[in-house]
Design a protein around this motif. Structure first.
Motif, mmCIF file in Angstrom:
data_model
loop_
_atom_site.group_PDB
_atom_site.id
_atom_site.type_symbol
_atom_site.label_atom_id
_atom_site.label_comp_id
_atom_site.label_asym_id
_atom_site.label_seq_id
_atom_site.Cartn_x
_atom_site.Cartn_y
_atom_site.Cartn_z
ATOM 1 N N ALA A 16 -41.563 12.243 37.350
ATOM 2 C CA ALA A 16 -41.811 10.853 36.982
ATOM 3 C C ALA A 16 -40.514 10.066 36.896
ATOM 4 N N ARG A 17 -39.484 10.672 36.293
ATOM 5 C CA ARG A 17 -38.189 9.984 36.181
ATOM 6 C C ARG A 17 -37.573 9.791 37.569
ATOM 7 N N ASN B 288 -55.319 10.315 29.399
ATOM 8 C CA ASN B 288 -55.290 11.485 28.521
ATOM 9 C C ASN B 288 -54.348 12.571 29.019
ATOM 10 N N LEU B 289 -53.951 12.455 30.301
ATOM 11 C CA LEU B 289 -52.961 13.403 30.828
ATOM 12 C C LEU B 289 -51.548 13.097 30.323
ATOM 13 N N GLU C 54 -42.952 19.620 31.683
ATOM 14 C CA GLU C 54 -41.523 19.479 32.008
ATOM 15 C C GLU C 54 -41.347 19.034 33.453
ATOM 16 N N GLN C 55 -42.108 19.626 34.361
ATOM 17 C CA GLN C 55 -42.017 19.243 35.770
ATOM 18 C C GLN C 55 -42.513 17.813 35.989
ATOM 19 N N ALA D 32 -46.561 8.133 37.972
ATOM 20 C CA ALA D 32 -46.073 9.342 38.638
ATOM 21 C C ALA D 32 -46.351 10.580 37.804
ATOM 22 N N TYR D 33 -46.251 10.444 36.471
ATOM 23 C CA TYR D 33 -46.531 11.578 35.593
ATOM 24 C C TYR D 33 -48.001 11.994 35.733
ATOM 25 N N VAL D 34 -48.905 11.011 35.706
ATOM 26 C CA VAL D 34 -50.340 11.310 35.835
ATOM 27 C C VAL D 34 -50.619 12.028 37.155
ATOM 28 N N GLN D 35 -50.006 11.544 38.214
ATOM 29 C CA GLN D 35 -50.235 12.156 39.530
ATOM 30 C C GLN D 35 -49.736 13.593 39.537
ATOM 31 N N ALA D 36 -48.542 13.840 38.991
ATOM 32 C CA ALA D 36 -47.983 15.197 38.979
ATOM 33 C C ALA D 36 -48.815 16.122 38.102
ATOM 34 N N ALA D 37 -49.212 15.625 36.918
ATOM 35 C CA ALA D 37 -49.992 16.455 35.993
ATOM 36 C C ALA D 37 -51.359 16.781 36.571
#
Length: 919
Positions: free
Chosen positions: A476-477, A337-338, A470-471, A458-463
């Motif tokens: 993630a990229r 859901n993130l 945006e970050q 990586a996106y889930v971890q950062a969020a």
């Protein structure tokens, strides 16, 4: 066969007529020889050409008295009465106008441009010598009503009257009677594999429909390039040009252009020639990073798709990836859901990292000419071979590396007939698709599944650690791209080679082709028998395609695809009222193995008015048609954004592919994969427009049929003292306009019958197909051109022309239909020059302005801004060595521009050239 034998007997009987030989010399008012003068027996097609010293020899079948007509570019025609056999004459021509030039293509018989029943443009030896363009082919851009779309340094596409992309299947180019089109690509690669500059005798261009005489596909226009006959132009000639291209993206790079022609007349019966040319330079770099679908976006956007960036076409919904990661236990339930419910694209490579920008063109041809009776009856063999490296822009951008095309022709002719047969054979060499190179270099390094999985994780971890969207996308990229292959490194080069030598587009990008075109045609002019009544011509043609792409372009997985086309025609021309009124009627019938027959009539009226016959009025109506191309019928190619499937009935079931379903789709249908055929694209698909409007509806796509046009044209040519006026206007209506329609094929369910197909749309379980069909839309086009030319200031040539072109099409009547008109509404062209400002010194300046227009093509759509171009050259003749030294430049000091969306921007080109023994 009986008809052919009858014509052959008539030919034999003509040989026994008494013959009259006339020799002489043609000079100008300064007593200087004039080479390349057309010399014709009036009322016939018998003729010859003056040599470099102005000398000629002509053997005619008529007994004296008869008339000889002398004409040359820039001189007034003159008629000389021959009163005795073996007469020797000296003819002085005075400077005239372009209206006095002799053309053949308008009616398949020699006539002055002034008397032509249709619009025609001519480009001869004088224009080639004086053009400021870096090549004679590029100089065609200055003709009235002509568009040249520059694909690359060595690939320019000629078109008239709109409706064209670089795959210009509506325009025909004949080189010494041979269709110069690529059998597989179905269009002309400019002059990349055409004719060498030294061997060009004349170029004639007919804008508009010409199917009545020249058959299918002579639809928007036809270009005739005729070479020099070694009997008439013996000797050795050569040229060398050293030049430079200047472009912001590519910098300053050298261009080398060299050519040589050797021709010898061994006797009155045998002559031969050979030509060779070599050009090498650096192509125009294509470096636009504009987002194709959403202008203004940059790579910072998760779903960026750059115009000249490749590999970023691959995208997926990152939320769906998150669902899969939860199912595999790689992220905890609820973490998905993130992830935002949006598309994310892979990181692509710039074209300059994937394309070969080395532009090369190598051409060679040789011909043997035999006149067994030392008269006009001639047997000839011509062999041509060309190899080139260039960039071609079609559905994708393609690097054509060492693309090889050869043609072989055998022809028998005299002044009343010709019969020829030729074969065109091509080899794609080391060519590859640049877009799929970027896609599959990415996949070779890291699969899509792995890359998107790492991105989502990586996106889930950062969020989860508080990063903004945006970050999180940026992190993630960065994580997913760790270890990505870097252009220029050994690892990248190894991957690049592996991809570009693999013809399976699931893993590679190479395309293979060894297709052939076989053609025969003949024409007999009965005027020598029917001259008192009318001029009557009869002819016909046969063509066979043999498609052999090894399954990389066409659906020829099990072997070559062959099919044939046939055509016959006749033309009758009658002059009345002291030859002031000329009526011409033509009728052609064509058929093929795939389509029913089609009639193409043409009727024209020409009237010459004025006491001095200085005013010529013409009007014509004709129909034209074009068959669907080999690709329209038999293509089976995945180009990334869509799968192209031709609509020949036998092709629909030959294209079969298996695609994976989403987890939801697999669970719902009980199978992980779906098998889709080309037939599904035509019979079980949603229209793209309906899906985009959130109202999914079945697509209505019929199998493609030939396209037809009815063309109305009126024109005027006249002379007012020192000023020549040439204007025309046309109106075209199209029926069954061949078009593409993009449809979405669900991987499960029947469109319109149940909810499964709608579920497939929601889950992303569908494939986009580009179909080939006919639009029911009402399409019209109209336009006009006017040209003015005059001698000013005591000998300077001043010319100008304006062209207007417009289409009439209501887009709302057919939302999925694209006309690809691709033509500026307004064009202005001017030229000023003098070949003899003082002794042996000349110059010429050309100016072109083109209005802005919108470019539509399968590669990308976008605006082409207005542009202005100035080309100029100065020249100096060196009579002692029969040479010309020329210094020139194109787009001098101007801004870079482009003629089609997605191509490299055209910079400046400067050159210094020396031509020996060719004027």
């Amino acid at each position: 066969m009986k008809g052919f034998l009858s014509c052959f007997c008539i030919l034999i009987s003509a040989w026994v007529y008494s013959q009259t030989t006339v020799t002489g010399r043609v000079i100008d008012s300064n007593q200087e020889p004039i080479p390349g003068v057309n010399i014709l027996v009036a009322g016939t097609s018998q003729g010859t050409i003056s040599d470099f010293d102005g000398k000629f020899s002509l053997t005619a079948t008529q007994e004296p008295p008869f008339r000889l007509q002398f004409s040359s570019v820039g001189y007034e025609s003159q008629v000389v009465v021959i009163t005795s056999a073996d007469q020797e004459v000296v003819v002085t021509l005075v400077e005239g106008t372009a209206l006095d030039e002799i053309v053949v293509s308008a009616s398949r018989t020699p006539e002055r441009i002034f008397e032509s029943p249709v619009t025609i443009e001519r480009y001869g030896i004088k224009e080639i010598v004086n053009t400021p363009s870096a090549s004679f082919y590029g100089g065609l851009e200055n003709l009235k009503g002509v568009d040249i779309n520059t694909n690359s340094l060595t690939f320019q596409s000629v078109n008239t009257r709109g409706f064209a992309t670089f795959a210009n299947t509506r325009f025909v180019q004949l080189v010494d009677g041979m269709d110069n089109s690529s059998p597989a690509l179905n269009f002309v690669l400019g002059n990349l594999l055409g004719m060498t500059e030294l061997d060009v005798f004349s170029i004639e261009l007919l804008p508009g429909a010409s199917s009545a005489l020249y058959g299918a596909n002579a639809f928007n226009g036809i270009l005739f390039m005729t070479s020099k006959n070694p009997f008439d132009f013996p000797g050795i000639s050569a040229y060398y040009k050293q030049g430079w291209t200047v472009q912001d993206a590519a910098g300053t790079n050298p261009v080398y252009d060299f050519g040589v022609r050797v021709a010898h007349k061994f006797s009155d019966k045998f002559a031969a020639k050979a030509n060779f040319s070599y050009l090498e330079g650096t192509d125009w770099y294509a470096v636009s990073e504009e987002d194709v679908l959403n202008p203004g976006r940059t790579r910072a956007h998760p779903n960026y798709d750059g115009l000249n960036i490749y590999g970023d076409e691959v995208s997926t919904n990152i939320r769906v990836v998150g669902d899969a990661l939860v199912a595999m236990g790689r992220i905890p339930p609820g973490a998905e859901n993130l992830l935002p419910n949006e598309q994310v694209s892979r990181t692509g490579y710039a074209e300059r990292s994937l394309a070969d920008y080395d532009a090369r063109s190598i051409k060679f041809d040789a011909a043997l000419h035999y006149r067994p009776f030392a008269d006009d009856f001639e047997i000839s063999y011509l062999g041509k071979a060309g190899m080139g490296t260039t960039i071609y822009q079609g559905a994708n951008r393609y690097s054509l590396n060492d693309f090889f095309l050869q043609q072989h022709k055998l022809e028998v002719k005299n002044n009343n007939f010709f019969a020829r047969a030729y074969i065109t054979d091509e080899d794609a060499g080391d060519s590859y698709d640049i877009r799929f190179t970027g896609i599959n270099v990415n996949r070779l390094w890291k699969s899509d599944q792995q890359w998107f999985g790492e991105y989502a994780g990586a996106y889930v971890q950062a969020a989860s650690q508080g990063a903004s969207s945006e970050q999180a996308h940026a992190l993630a990229r960065q994580f997913a791209d760790q270890g990505r292959l870097v252009p220029g490194t050994a690892a990248f080069n190894e991957a690049f080679k592996e991809v570009t030598t693999n013809s399976d587009l699931a893993e590679g990008s190479q395309f293979r082709d060894a297709s052939q075109l076989r053609h025969a045609d003949a024409n007999y002019n009965f005027t020598h028998l029917t001259g008192d009544f009318a001029e009557v011509q009869v002819g016909g043609s046969y063509r066979q395609y043999r498609l052999n792409s090894y399954g990389t372009i066409f659906t020829d997985y099990d072997g070559p695809i062959t099919y044939s086309e046939y055509g016959i025609y006749t033309q009758v021309q009658k002059k009345l009222f002291e030859e002031r009124l000329k009526l011409t009627g033509s009728l052609r019938y064509d058929t093929s193995e795939i389509f029913e027959g089609n009639l193409s009539p043409r009727l024209s009226v020409v009237y010459t008015a004025g006491e001095s016959r200085d005013h010529n009025f013409r009007a014509s109506v004709q129909t034209g048609f074009r068959y669907p191309t080999t690709q329209d019928l038999f293509i089976g190619l995945d180009v990334g954004r869509a799968i192209l499937v031709g609509s020949a009935e036998e092709n629909l079931d030959r294209y079969v592919r298996t695609f994976p379903k989403s987890e939801t789709g697999a669970a719902t249908t009980g199978s992980p994969n779906a098998t889709i055929s080309g037939r599904d694209a035509y019979e079980n698909a949603f229209s793209l427009a309906s899906v985009q409007a959130n109202m999914p509806a079945a697509a209505d796509v019929d199998l493609v049929e030939p396209e037809k046009v009815t063309a109305y044209e009126a024109g005027y040519r006249g002379r007012f003292g020192n000023v020549v006026v040439d204007l025309n206007a046309y109106f075209n209506t199209y029926k069954d306009f061949i078009s593409n329609e993009t449809v979405l094929v669900p991987l499960y369910g029947e469109v319109g019958d149940n909810s499964l197909s709608l579920l497939a749309l929601v889950q992303g379980d569908y494939k986009a197909f580009q179909t080939y069909t006919n639009s029911p839309a009402d399409v019209k086009s109209f336009g006009a051109s006017i040209g003015l030319s005059a001698k000013v200031f005591g000998g300077y040539d001043l010319e100008g022309n304006y062209t207007y072109a417009e289409e009439d099409f209501d887009q709302s009547s057919a939302p999925d239909f694209r006309t690809n008109f691709n033509t500026p509404q307004h064009k202005v062209k001017l030229s000023f020059g003098n070949t003899d400002v003082f002794d042996n010194f000349g110059f010429k300046v050309n100016y072109r302005w083109s209005d802005a227009f919108f470019w539509q093509a399968t590669f990308a759509d976008g605006k082409v801004p207005a542009y202005s171009v100035v080309d100029a050259q100065v020249s100096y003749k060196i009579p002692a060595i029969k040479s010309i030294l020329k210094v020139g430049g194109t787009n001098i000091g101007g801004d870079e521009y482009y003629t089609a969306y997605g191509t490299g921007h055209i910079g400046q080109q400067y050159y210094v050239g020396l031509t020996f023994n060719n004027f």
